[in-house]
Design a protein around this motif. Structure first.
Motif, PDB file in Angstrom:
ATOM      1  N   UNK A  42       0.779  -1.234   0.000  1.00 21.91           N
ATOM      2  CA  UNK A  42       0.000   0.000   0.000  1.00 21.91           C
ATOM      3  C   UNK A  42       0.810   1.283   0.000  1.00 21.91           C
ATOM      4  N   UNK A  43       2.114   1.197   0.119  1.00 20.80           N
ATOM      5  CA  UNK A  43       2.958   2.393   0.125  1.00 20.80           C
ATOM      6  C   UNK A  43       3.488   2.664  -1.286  1.00 20.80           C
ATOM      7  N   UNK A  44       3.571   3.932  -1.646  1.00 22.47           N
ATOM      8  CA  UNK A  44       4.144   4.343  -2.925  1.00 22.47           C
ATOM      9  C   UNK A  44       5.596   4.737  -2.700  1.00 22.47           C
ATOM     10  N   UNK A  45       6.453   4.270  -3.608  1.00 21.89           N
ATOM     11  CA  UNK A  45       7.890   4.544  -3.527  1.00 21.89           C
ATOM     12  C   UNK A  45       8.355   5.287  -4.763  1.00 21.89           C
ATOM     13  N   UNK A  46       9.353   6.147  -4.598  1.00 25.32           N
ATOM     14  CA  UNK A  46      10.014   6.759  -5.742  1.00 25.32           C
ATOM     15  C   UNK A  46      11.082   5.780  -6.229  1.00 25.32           C
ATOM     16  N   UNK A  47      11.595   5.995  -7.440  1.00 21.83           N
ATOM     17  CA  UNK A  47      12.653   5.116  -7.940  1.00 21.83           C
ATOM     18  C   UNK A  47      13.891   5.141  -7.030  1.00 21.83           C
ATOM     19  N   UNK A  48      14.344   6.318  -6.562  1.00 18.97           N
ATOM     20  CA  UNK A  48      15.488   6.309  -5.640  1.00 18.97           C
ATOM     21  C   UNK A  48      15.224   5.513  -4.357  1.00 18.97           C
ATOM     22  N   UNK A  49      13.988   5.541  -3.847  1.00 14.33           N
ATOM     23  CA  UNK A  49      13.654   4.756  -2.650  1.00 14.33           C
ATOM     24  C   UNK A  49      13.710   3.256  -2.942  1.00 14.33           C
ATOM     25  N   UNK A  50      13.214   2.863  -4.110  1.00  9.29           N
ATOM     26  CA  UNK A  50      13.282   1.456  -4.515  1.00  9.29           C
ATOM     27  C   UNK A  50      14.740   1.036  -4.636  1.00  9.29           C
ATOM     28  N   UNK A  51      15.537   1.856  -5.305  1.00  7.46           N
ATOM     29  CA  UNK A  51      16.962   1.554  -5.472  1.00  7.46           C
ATOM     30  C   UNK A  51      17.671   1.433  -4.122  1.00  7.46           C
ATOM     31  N   UNK A  52      17.392   2.363  -3.209  1.00  8.31           N
ATOM     32  CA  UNK A  52      18.026   2.324  -1.885  1.00  8.31           C
ATOM     33  C   UNK A  52      17.663   1.047  -1.140  1.00  8.31           C
ATOM     34  N   UNK A  53      16.396   0.649  -1.199  1.00  9.82           N
ATOM     35  CA  UNK A  53      15.956  -0.581  -0.527  1.00  9.82           C
ATOM     36  C   UNK A  53      16.669  -1.790  -1.124  1.00  9.82           C
ATOM     37  N   UNK A  54      16.742  -1.857  -2.449  1.00  9.81           N
ATOM     38  CA  UNK A  54      17.381  -2.995  -3.108  1.00  9.81           C
ATOM     39  C   UNK A  54      18.889  -3.019  -2.863  1.00  9.81           C
ATOM     40  N   UNK A  55      19.508  -1.851  -2.752  1.00  8.94           N
ATOM     41  CA  UNK A  55      20.948  -1.779  -2.487  1.00  8.94           C
ATOM     42  C   UNK A  55      21.311  -2.334  -1.113  1.00  8.94           C
ATOM     43  N   UNK A  56      20.329  -2.434  -0.212  1.00 12.86           N
ATOM     44  CA  UNK A  56      20.632  -3.008   1.106  1.00 12.86           C
ATOM     45  C   UNK A  56      21.000  -4.484   0.985  1.00 12.86           C
ATOM     46  N   UNK A  57      20.613  -5.121  -0.138  1.00 12.28           N
ATOM     47  CA  UNK A  57      20.931  -6.539  -0.317  1.00 12.28           C
ATOM     48  C   UNK A  57      21.868  -6.814  -1.489  1.00 12.28           C
ATOM     49  N   UNK A  58      21.913  -5.894  -2.489  1.00 13.74           N
ATOM     50  CA  UNK A  58      22.750  -6.164  -3.668  1.00 13.74           C
ATOM     51  C   UNK A  58      23.023  -4.857  -4.404  1.00 13.74           C
ATOM     52  N   UNK A  59      24.233  -4.715  -4.945  1.00 16.97           N
ATOM     53  CA  UNK A  59      24.609  -3.473  -5.629  1.00 16.97           C
ATOM     54  C   UNK A  59      23.863  -3.248  -6.944  1.00 16.97           C
ATOM     55  N   UNK A  60      23.497  -4.310  -7.644  1.00 11.96           N
ATOM     56  CA  UNK A  60      22.827  -4.149  -8.947  1.00 11.96           C
ATOM     57  C   UNK A  60      21.325  -3.957  -8.746  1.00 11.96           C
ATOM     58  N   UNK A  61      20.989  -2.791  -8.194  1.00 12.91           N
ATOM     59  CA  UNK A  61      19.587  -2.521  -7.875  1.00 12.91           C
ATOM     60  C   UNK A  61      18.731  -2.401  -9.141  1.00 12.91           C
ATOM     61  N   UNK A  62      19.297  -1.921 -10.233  1.00 11.90           N
ATOM     62  CA  UNK A  62      18.485  -1.754 -11.448  1.00 11.90           C
ATOM     63  C   UNK A  62      18.058  -3.108 -12.014  1.00 11.90           C
ATOM     64  N   UNK A  63      18.938  -4.111 -11.961  1.00 13.32           N
ATOM     65  CA  UNK A  63      18.563  -5.449 -12.438  1.00 13.32           C
ATOM     66  C   UNK A  63      17.477  -6.035 -11.544  1.00 13.32           C
ATOM     67  N   UNK A  64      17.631  -5.909 -10.236  1.00 13.99           N
ATOM     68  CA  UNK A  64      16.608  -6.430  -9.318  1.00 13.99           C
ATOM     69  C   UNK A  64      15.282  -5.708  -9.523  1.00 13.99           C
ATOM     70  N   UNK A  65      15.343  -4.390  -9.710  1.00 16.02           N
ATOM     71  CA  UNK A  65      14.119  -3.616  -9.940  1.00 16.02           C
ATOM     72  C   UNK A  65      13.413  -4.088 -11.205  1.00 16.02           C
TER      73      UNK A  65
END
Length: 100
Positions: A42-65
């Protein structure tokens, strides 16, 4: 710990993702785990927020996104300005059925 949790845990070392699995079923299992644990329903995220969350587990946040979007676990507005976790993450986990 369930078999599913153990399999996902095998992909991490020290809280970091070792590698994105090549096998589709295994990758979907990982992506469902990431969607459930990194993004609130239910929460809306910006692309930088998505990237930051994904970077907590892996550097290639764009591939995970990209993987999360193509698997339908994250949705994105047409302009790419905002992202949301899909309503039914559990339906995308192999071996489970969507909630009724």
């Amino acid at each position: 710990m369930s078999q599913k949790e153990r399999h996902v845990a095998d992909l991490f070392s020290g809280g970091r993702l070792i590698a994105v699995p090549r096998k589709a079923a295994r990758r979907e299992q990982l992506l469902a785990h990431l969607a459930e644990t990194l993004f609130e329903e239910g929460r809306t995220y910006t692309e930088p927020e998505v990237n930051d969350a994904l970077r907590t587990v892996h550097e290639d946040c764009s591939a995970l996104r990209r993987h999360l979007i193509t698997s339908g676990l994250l949705t994105r507005t047409r302009d790419g300005g905002s992202y949301r976790r899909a309503d039914r993450v559990e339906s995308a986990i192999p071996g489970t059925s969507p909630a009724a």
